[in-house]
Design a protein around this motif. Structure first.
Motif, PDB file in Angstrom:
ATOM      1  N   ILE A 113       0.839  -1.192   0.000  1.00 22.64           N
ATOM      2  CA  ILE A 113       0.000   0.000   0.000  1.00 22.64           C
ATOM      3  C   ILE A 113       0.876   1.246   0.000  1.00 22.64           C
ATOM      4  CG2 ILE A 113      -2.024  -1.036   1.053  1.00 22.64           C
ATOM      5  CD1 ILE A 113      -1.126  -0.026   3.743  1.00 22.64           C
ATOM      6  N   VAL A 114       0.399   2.272  -0.692  1.00 22.61           N
ATOM      7  CA  VAL A 114       1.050   3.585  -0.709  1.00 22.61           C
ATOM      8  C   VAL A 114      -0.003   4.612  -0.326  1.00 22.61           C
ATOM      9  CG1 VAL A 114       2.272   5.317  -2.069  1.00 22.61           C
ATOM     10  CG2 VAL A 114       2.676   2.874  -2.509  1.00 22.61           C
ATOM     11  N   VAL A 115       0.250   5.361   0.738  1.00 25.53           N
ATOM     12  CA  VAL A 115      -0.708   6.358   1.194  1.00 25.53           C
ATOM     13  C   VAL A 115      -0.036   7.726   1.274  1.00 25.53           C
ATOM     14  CG1 VAL A 115      -2.254   4.772   2.371  1.00 25.53           C
ATOM     15  CG2 VAL A 115      -0.284   5.664   3.603  1.00 25.53           C
ATOM     16  N   VAL A 116      -0.755   8.745   0.837  1.00 32.42           N
ATOM     17  CA  VAL A 116      -0.263  10.120   0.826  1.00 32.42           C
ATOM     18  C   VAL A 116      -1.166  10.964   1.722  1.00 32.42           C
ATOM     19  CG1 VAL A 116       0.235  12.137  -0.600  1.00 32.42           C
ATOM     20  CG2 VAL A 116       0.608   9.833  -1.527  1.00 32.42           C
ATOM     21  N   ASN A 117      -0.587  11.571   2.748  1.00 34.14           N
ATOM     22  CA  ASN A 117      -1.336  12.375   3.712  1.00 34.14           C
ATOM     23  C   ASN A 117      -2.616  11.664   4.159  1.00 34.14           C
ATOM     24  OD1 ASN A 117       0.522  14.549   3.753  1.00 34.14           O
ATOM     25  ND2 ASN A 117      -0.338  15.354   1.855  1.00 34.14           N
ATOM     26  N   PRO A 118      -2.471  10.425   4.654  1.00 30.77           N
ATOM     27  CA  PRO A 118      -3.664   9.654   5.031  1.00 30.77           C
ATOM     28  C   PRO A 118      -4.358  10.240   6.261  1.00 30.77           C
ATOM     29  CG  PRO A 118      -1.686   8.535   5.779  1.00 30.77           C
ATOM     30  CD  PRO A 118      -1.217   9.695   4.944  1.00 30.77           C
ATOM     31  N   ALA A 119      -5.680  10.210   6.250  1.00 28.74           N
ATOM     32  CA  ALA A 119      -6.467  10.735   7.363  1.00 28.74           C
ATOM     33  C   ALA A 119      -6.651   9.678   8.441  1.00 28.74           C
ATOM     34  CB  ALA A 119      -7.825  11.209   6.859  1.00 28.74           C
ATOM     35  N   ASN A 120      -6.592  10.123   9.702  1.00 34.00           N
ATOM     36  CA  ASN A 120      -6.817   9.224  10.830  1.00 34.00           C
ATOM     37  C   ASN A 120      -7.966   9.693  11.723  1.00 34.00           C
ATOM     38  OD1 ASN A 120      -5.808   8.659  13.991  1.00 34.00           O
ATOM     39  ND2 ASN A 120      -5.796   6.872  12.640  1.00 34.00           N
ATOM     40  N   LYS A 121      -8.264  10.984  11.706  1.00 37.16           N
ATOM     41  CA  LYS A 121      -9.394  11.489  12.488  1.00 37.16           C
ATOM     42  C   LYS A 121      -9.873  12.810  11.895  1.00 37.16           C
ATOM     43  CE  LYS A 121      -8.846  13.287  16.578  1.00 37.16           C
ATOM     44  NZ  LYS A 121      -8.467  13.522  17.997  1.00 37.16           N
ATOM     45  N   VAL A 122     -11.120  13.164  12.240  1.00 35.38           N
ATOM     46  CA  VAL A 122     -11.653  14.480  11.885  1.00 35.38           C
ATOM     47  C   VAL A 122     -11.264  15.440  12.999  1.00 35.38           C
ATOM     48  CG1 VAL A 122     -13.733  15.838  11.441  1.00 35.38           C
ATOM     49  CG2 VAL A 122     -13.547  13.501  10.553  1.00 35.38           C
ATOM     50  N   HIS A 123     -10.517  16.482  12.661  1.00 35.18           N
ATOM     51  CA  HIS A 123      -9.943  17.364  13.673  1.00 35.18           C
ATOM     52  C   HIS A 123     -10.812  18.586  13.940  1.00 35.18           C
ATOM     53  CE1 HIS A 123      -6.002  15.309  13.931  1.00 35.18           C
ATOM     54  NE2 HIS A 123      -6.264  14.994  12.672  1.00 35.18           N
ATOM     55  N   HIS A 190       3.986  12.002   3.597  1.00 35.34           N
ATOM     56  CA  HIS A 190       3.149  13.062   4.162  1.00 35.34           C
ATOM     57  C   HIS A 190       3.850  14.402   4.075  1.00 35.34           C
ATOM     58  CE1 HIS A 190       5.332  13.484   8.034  1.00 35.34           C
ATOM     59  NE2 HIS A 190       5.568  12.199   7.899  1.00 35.34           N
ATOM     60  N   SER A 191       3.058  15.439   3.913  1.00 36.46           N
ATOM     61  CA  SER A 191       3.590  16.787   3.776  1.00 36.46           C
ATOM     62  C   SER A 191       3.996  17.340   5.133  1.00 36.46           C
ATOM     63  CB  SER A 191       2.544  17.693   3.137  1.00 36.46           C
ATOM     64  OG  SER A 191       2.203  17.221   1.843  1.00 36.46           O
ATOM     65  N   ALA A 192       5.079  18.102   5.145  1.00 32.50           N
ATOM     66  CA  ALA A 192       5.524  18.742   6.391  1.00 32.50           C
ATOM     67  C   ALA A 192       4.496  19.769   6.852  1.00 32.50           C
ATOM     68  CB  ALA A 192       6.888  19.393   6.180  1.00 32.50           C
ATOM     69  N   VAL A 193       3.857  20.436   5.888  1.00 32.76           N
ATOM     70  CA  VAL A 193       2.804  21.403   6.191  1.00 32.76           C
ATOM     71  C   VAL A 193       1.545  20.987   5.432  1.00 32.76           C
ATOM     72  CG1 VAL A 193       2.077  23.807   6.055  1.00 32.76           C
ATOM     73  CG2 VAL A 193       4.482  23.262   6.506  1.00 32.76           C
ATOM     74  N   ASP A 194       0.482  20.732   6.176  1.00 30.94           N
ATOM     75  CA  ASP A 194      -0.776  20.256   5.593  1.00 30.94           C
ATOM     76  C   ASP A 194      -1.903  20.929   6.353  1.00 30.94           C
ATOM     77  OD1 ASP A 194      -3.107  18.760   4.993  1.00 30.94           O
ATOM     78  OD2 ASP A 194      -1.938  16.966   4.563  1.00 30.94           O
ATOM     79  N   HIS A 195      -2.738  21.696   5.652  1.00 32.29           N
ATOM     80  CA  HIS A 195      -3.796  22.446   6.317  1.00 32.29           C
ATOM     81  C   HIS A 195      -5.101  21.657   6.427  1.00 32.29           C
ATOM     82  CE1 HIS A 195      -0.982  25.423   4.517  1.00 32.29           C
ATOM     83  NE2 HIS A 195      -1.089  25.953   5.724  1.00 32.29           N
ATOM     84  N   VAL A 196      -5.095  20.414   5.972  1.00 32.36           N
ATOM     85  CA  VAL A 196      -6.297  19.579   6.032  1.00 32.36           C
ATOM     86  C   VAL A 196      -6.090  18.397   6.976  1.00 32.36           C
ATOM     87  CG1 VAL A 196      -7.920  18.182   4.688  1.00 32.36           C
ATOM     88  CG2 VAL A 196      -6.920  20.241   3.678  1.00 32.36           C
ATOM     89  N   PRO A 198      -3.193  16.914   9.521  1.00 29.47           N
ATOM     90  CA  PRO A 198      -1.888  17.194  10.132  1.00 29.47           C
ATOM     91  C   PRO A 198      -0.968  15.974  10.118  1.00 29.47           C
ATOM     92  CG  PRO A 198      -3.552  16.903  11.823  1.00 29.47           C
ATOM     93  CD  PRO A 198      -4.289  16.909  10.506  1.00 29.47           C
ATOM     94  N   PRO A 199       0.355  16.200  10.177  1.00 32.67           N
ATOM     95  CA  PRO A 199       1.309  15.085  10.213  1.00 32.67           C
ATOM     96  C   PRO A 199       1.066  14.124  11.376  1.00 32.67           C
ATOM     97  CG  PRO A 199       2.453  17.142   9.739  1.00 32.67           C
ATOM     98  CD  PRO A 199       1.039  17.510  10.080  1.00 32.67           C
ATOM     99  N   ALA A 200       0.389  14.593  12.421  1.00 35.24           N
ATOM    100  CA  ALA A 200       0.088  13.715  13.551  1.00 35.24           C
ATOM    101  C   ALA A 200      -0.722  12.498  13.127  1.00 35.24           C
ATOM    102  CB  ALA A 200      -0.669  14.488  14.634  1.00 35.24           C
ATOM    103  N   ASP A 201      -1.538  12.638  12.082  1.00 34.25           N
ATOM    104  CA  ASP A 201      -2.319  11.495  11.600  1.00 34.25           C
ATOM    105  C   ASP A 201      -1.409  10.402  11.050  1.00 34.25           C
ATOM    106  OD1 ASP A 201      -4.425  13.227  12.186  1.00 34.25           O
ATOM    107  OD2 ASP A 201      -5.634  12.491  10.511  1.00 34.25           O
TER     108      ASP A 201
END
Length: 260
Positions: A113-123, A190-196, A198-201
């Motif tokens: 699997i390859v994932v880019v800026n994957p979501a883990n929760k709605v913030h 994952h992007s270092a800066v992501d406004h949708v 966050p890297p925490a996901d």
């Protein structure tokens, strides 16, 4: 409703190695189309479906939920598995979350699997009020177009239907509990800066999966929709190299077919 131009699904019949690509929440296949075409040009069989409720108008998405979106990618995976000897699943944002659930549920049927800026929760504090606010408000401001690169635009909804947002929150909570079932090789970018998202996901996902073959890449020159941003070519090439490492026939002369 007719599908917005450029938001149509994309499919390509190639060789024995297949790739399923999953787009994000309120987005469309357009955000992954260059990636899909890159892989298709290199002889892979590619499927990039349009998720239910997407690619038309946000009101249509109000009538769908995570079960609909997941069922669509699950069907596409099963079809690819019948056609191909090996299958990989890629995803952006919520598409990354869908890819992770497919991996958790389908085991050895997925080679990687390859994932880019994957979501883990709605913030955000509003996430906790969604069970109530979805009955009071139909939609809120959209999330699309978080891109550094000038002259590039993501095709997606300018409104987020709150019923669908509530369903997404439920899905991500369910998926978090299932992440330990993910064992496949994984490339996470994952992007270092992501406004949708966050890297925490990404950090949470990496801490929860059981995969032992894991590569993490930080994208310094892109925001959320990195597949349309400055790091796009790197994502495309790294993902192709990832497949090549796990599917030795890829890239070898005479073992993959190319076509229009």
């Amino acid at each position: 409703m007719p599908v917005v131009p450029e938001a149509e699904p994309f499919r390509h019949e190639g060789g024995e190695v297949g790739v399923l690509l999953c787009h994000g929440f309120t987005g469309s296949p357009q955000s992954l189309r260059p990636w899909a075409e890159f892989l298709a040009e290199r002889g892979l069989t590619v499927s990039l479906p349009l998720l239910p409720g997407h690619g038309t108008r946000w009101q249509d998405m109000q009538l769908t939920g995570w079960q609909d979106w997941y069922a669509e990618v699950d069907r596409e995976l099963r079809a690819l598995s019948e056609r191909c000897g090996q299958v990989f699943v890629f995803g952006l944002s919520m598409g990354g979350a869908l890819a992770l659930r497919l991996a958790a549920k389908h085991g050895d049927a997925i080679s990687g699997i390859v994932v880019v800026n994957p979501a883990n929760k709605v913030h955000g504090p509003a996430a906790w009020t969604l069970p109530v606010t979805r009955f009071l408000l139909r939609s809120t401001k959209g999330l699309t177009n978080d891109i550094i690169k000038t002259g590039v635009a993501e095709i997606g909804y300018d409104r987020v239907p709150l019923h669908a947002a509530h369903s997404l929150r439920q899905f991500l909570r369910l998926l978090d509990a299932e992440l330990p079932q993910v064992t496949q090789p994984m490339l996470l970018l994952h992007s270092a800066v992501d406004h949708v998202v966050p890297p925490a996901d990404s950090a949470r996902i990496l801490s929860r999966v059981s995969s032992t073959d894991v590569t993490e890449t930080v994208l310094e020159r892109s925001y959320h929709v990195a597949t349309l941003d400055h790091d796009a070519e790197r994502i495309f090439q790294d993902s192709y190299d990832f497949i090549g490492r796990l599917a030795p026939s890829v890239g070898k002369e005479g073992t993959a077919t190319t076509g229009g």
